[in-house]
Design an enzyme around this catalytic site. Sequence first.
Site, PDB file in Angstrom:
ATOM      1  N   SER A   1       0.701  -0.943   0.766  1.00 38.54           N
ATOM      2  CA  SER A   1       0.147  -0.066   0.205  1.00 38.54           C
ATOM      3  C   SER A   1       0.899   1.317   0.186  1.00 38.54           C
ATOM      4  CB  SER A   1      -0.492   0.531   1.358  1.00 38.54           C
ATOM      5  OG  SER A   1      -1.738  -1.067   0.835  1.00 38.54           O
ATOM      6  N   HIS A   2       0.214   2.336  -0.767  1.00 43.02           N
ATOM      7  CA  HIS A   2       0.617   3.771  -0.380  1.00 43.02           C
ATOM      8  C   HIS A   2       0.210   4.251  -0.646  1.00 43.02           C
ATOM      9  CE1 HIS A   2       3.966   2.771  -3.957  1.00 43.02           C
ATOM     10  NE2 HIS A   2       4.266   1.689  -3.447  1.00 43.02           N
ATOM     11  N   GLN A   3       0.846   5.582   0.306  1.00 42.71           N
ATOM     12  CA  GLN A   3      -0.349   7.006   0.745  1.00 42.71           C
ATOM     13  C   GLN A   3      -0.998   7.531  -0.659  1.00 42.71           C
ATOM     14  OE1 GLN A   3       2.061   9.796   2.944  1.00 42.71           O
ATOM     15  NE2 GLN A   3       0.058  10.940   3.653  1.00 42.71           N
TER      16      GLN A   3
ATOM     17  N   THR B   1       1.552  10.203  -4.928  1.00 41.59           N
ATOM     18  CA  THR B   1       1.818   8.380  -4.009  1.00 41.59           C
ATOM     19  C   THR B   1       3.391   8.260  -4.062  1.00 41.59           C
ATOM     20  OG1 THR B   1       1.374   7.145  -6.137  1.00 41.59           O
ATOM     21  CG2 THR B   1       0.130   7.940  -5.248  1.00 41.59           C
TER      22      THR B   1
END
Length: 212
Positions: free
Chosen positions: A82-84, A90
Amino acid sequence: MPHPDPDNPFPLPGFAQVCFLKNLITRPNIEVGAFTYYDDPDGVQNFENNVLYHFPFIGDRLRIGKFCAIARGVKFIMNGASHQMDGISTYPFFIFGNGWEDARPAEGELPYKGDTVIGNDVWIGFDALIMPGVTIGDGAIIAARSVVTGDVPAYAIVGGNPARVVRARFDAVHAGRLVTLAWWDRPLAWITRHLDLIRGGDVDALERAARN
């Protein structure tokens, strides 16, 4: 009453492309139940390589139940992928350090969907992809090359990208009865004695056998 040995990594003599998977797991954050098998002609040792972005410091677990069938090429994407997503970029600047480490996301800023949980007696077909935090119910079937992005009900057949319910193997009432009965948790002698009922479609008969 005789039965296969769940502690034997290779239950088919002279045939090493099928293994009882729990015997090959080395990561503490992966749990696999008895008799769940993995089939890979390129080497069953590949299984953990197909559990991707599974970093110990994140803390998520892959939990797979008993008597599951997992085909070649099945992959599990874990929360480490997962990325922000709530900012403009991102890009994970912080992982490269050298002055960018201060851009590390604060706790809770990275998406986290929890453990990935595969129930008991689940069949996952060739090249299926399971996304983070998904729960797949007991008795479900995942069609080949499906991308499973959300939870799958017990005894449902799903397929596609994203995977959708194709049909139910049993109606909701019968599926609930089977989950409650949980034949996979019964003693191996009982399972061996009632294989015809477990393979059959008569829920009433299996319940009677469980009561007796």
